[in-house]
Structures are given as C-alpha cells and as structure tokens.
Design an enzyme around this catalytic site. Structure first.
Site, mmCIF file in Angstrom:
data_model
loop_
_atom_site.group_PDB
_atom_site.id
_atom_site.type_symbol
_atom_site.label_atom_id
_atom_site.label_comp_id
_atom_site.label_asym_id
_atom_site.label_seq_id
_atom_site.Cartn_x
_atom_site.Cartn_y
_atom_site.Cartn_z
ATOM 1 N N LYS A 13 0.820 -1.207 0.000
ATOM 2 C CA LYS A 13 0.000 0.000 0.000
ATOM 3 C C LYS A 13 0.859 1.264 0.000
ATOM 4 O O LYS A 13 0.547 2.245 -0.685
ATOM 5 C CB LYS A 13 -0.924 0.008 1.207
ATOM 6 N N ARG A 87 -8.455 3.707 10.704
ATOM 7 C CA ARG A 87 -8.047 2.401 11.214
ATOM 8 C C ARG A 87 -9.204 1.654 11.864
ATOM 9 O O ARG A 87 -9.171 0.447 12.024
ATOM 10 C CB ARG A 87 -6.960 2.589 12.295
ATOM 11 N N ARG A 126 11.273 -11.919 3.237
ATOM 12 C CA ARG A 126 11.848 -10.600 2.992
ATOM 13 C C ARG A 126 13.216 -10.499 3.672
ATOM 14 O O ARG A 126 13.390 -10.901 4.817
ATOM 15 C CB ARG A 126 10.887 -9.557 3.568
ATOM 16 N N ARG A 159 14.216 -8.600 9.221
ATOM 17 C CA ARG A 159 13.713 -7.743 10.283
ATOM 18 C C ARG A 159 13.062 -8.609 11.356
ATOM 19 O O ARG A 159 12.407 -9.598 11.036
ATOM 20 C CB ARG A 159 12.705 -6.746 9.721
ATOM 21 N N ARG A 170 0.175 -9.346 13.939
ATOM 22 C CA ARG A 170 -0.072 -7.980 13.492
ATOM 23 C C ARG A 170 -1.152 -7.951 12.403
ATOM 24 O O ARG A 170 -2.035 -7.095 12.400
ATOM 25 C CB ARG A 170 1.243 -7.436 12.925
#
Ligand code: ZN
Length: 213
Positions: A13, A87, A126, A159, A170
C-alpha cells in the site's frame, strides 16, 4: 477527489500511495507524519497533541478531526488521499464528519486486498541489506548469491518483525480492526477492492483505472 486508501501491512500500500502522489498528484494525509509535523510546528494544536503523546496517551478522536480539517483547508487540493486511515469505525465516522464540515464528501474507499497466505510468504521471505537498505525476497527477488547483497556484498538480514508469528499477529489485529471499516464503506457504496496479488505496475494501473486518473 477524496479517497481513503487501505490495505494490510505488507500489501504494498505504501508503494501504491507513493505512486498516487508522484504520478497523479494526490495530496497525502498520513496520521503519524501529520501528528509529528503538527507537534514540530509548535502550533496551539500541536501543543495539545504533544500533551497527549508525551504522556504516552492516545490522541483523542476530536483532535484527529481538528487535524483532518486543518489539513483539508491548508491543502486545498483537487486530489486528496487518506493513507492507512481510518483504522477503525470511530475514525471512519470522524473522517466523514470532518469532510462534511469541510463541505466535501468521500469519493472512493480503495482496499488493497492480498491473499493472507501470499502476504505471510511475502513477509517471511523478505531480506534487507544491512548496508544499502536494498530489499530482497527469497522467492520473487533473490540475491545472486545467498545471503549477500548484489550491490555491495554486505550481509542480508531479516527484520525481527518479519517472522510468521509476529507478523501473523499484526495482520490478524489489522484485519479484525479494519473489517468494520470495510463494512462501513461497503454499506455506503464506496468500497472498491483491488486485487493486490500482482506486480506493482499492474496494481497501480488497476488503481488509476478505478479512479479515472
Ligand atoms: Zn546493499
């Protein structure tokens, strides 16, 4: 044209929002940076915001609304995008109130949808270069030599948040919070879902086509 642009973490996004800004002149409202900018400006509103953030408290929704109105009036732009906002349902309602006071209305709520399994696979694979920050993906964009950056030979790292466990939690929180927001816009006839499981260029083309820009 006023739009809200929504999508789960890792959906790309941010990249799409940048494209809307750079290529299509959308003015960008992102709550975090607006809050920081307002505080840094030392304005009366900024001082009130700081009194909450300094105390580790959430900024009340009325203040968010003030900030939205101030942004709309100062931007005075033809194309405005709320990025990653609202949100939750309370924020969606407050955004509508703010837009009404400003004398405008939301045109599109664009939701970048990604298959949950794809999203997880994307995140756990990633890798970042510790030196130049280049982002790799072990499946879709692997380095030439395993664990080593193509640009500078530095070591690639993962990460801490990019594990299935942390990211999965999350994502779950995001989806739970956002569902009522999507329902709200669906009922208003403003929700448009874009399939985000494609290349950046294909997705940005679909977004631009939807918005007619
Ligand atoms: Zn590098």
């Amino acid at each position: 044209m006023i739009i809200v642009f929504l999508g789960p973490p890792g959906s790309g996004k941010g990249t799409q929002a940048d494209i809307l800004h750079d290529n299509h002149g959308f003015f960008h409202f992102d709550t975090g940076s607006r809050l920081r900018a307002e505080i840094a400006s030392g304005s009366e509103l900024g001082q009130r915001i700081a009194s909450f953030t300094n105390a580790g408290k959430l900024v009340p929704i009325e203040i968010i609304k003030e900030m939205i109105l101030k942004f709309l009036r100062e931007a005075d732009a033809e194309r405005i995008m709320f990025d990653g906002f609202p949100r939750n349902l309370a924020q969606a309602e407050v955004l509508d109130e703010g837009l009404k006071e400003y004398g405008d209305d939301l045109d599109y709520a664009v939701y970048l949808e990604i298959d949950e399994d794809n999203l997880l696979a994307r995140i756990v694979n990633r890798r970042f270069c510790s030196k130049c920050g280049e982002i790799y993906n072990l499946i879709s964009k692997p380095p030439k030599q395993a664990g080593i950056c193509d640009n500078d030979g530095a070591e690639l790292t993962q990460r801490k948040d990019d594990t299935e466990e942390v990211f999965g939690t999350r994502l779950k929180v995001y989806l739970e919070e956002t569902k009522p927001v999507l329902d709200y816009y669906r009922q208003a006839g403003k929700l448009h879902t874009i399939d985000g499981d494609y290349d950046i260029e294909d997705v940005s083309r679909a977004v631009a086509e939807l918005l007619g820009v």
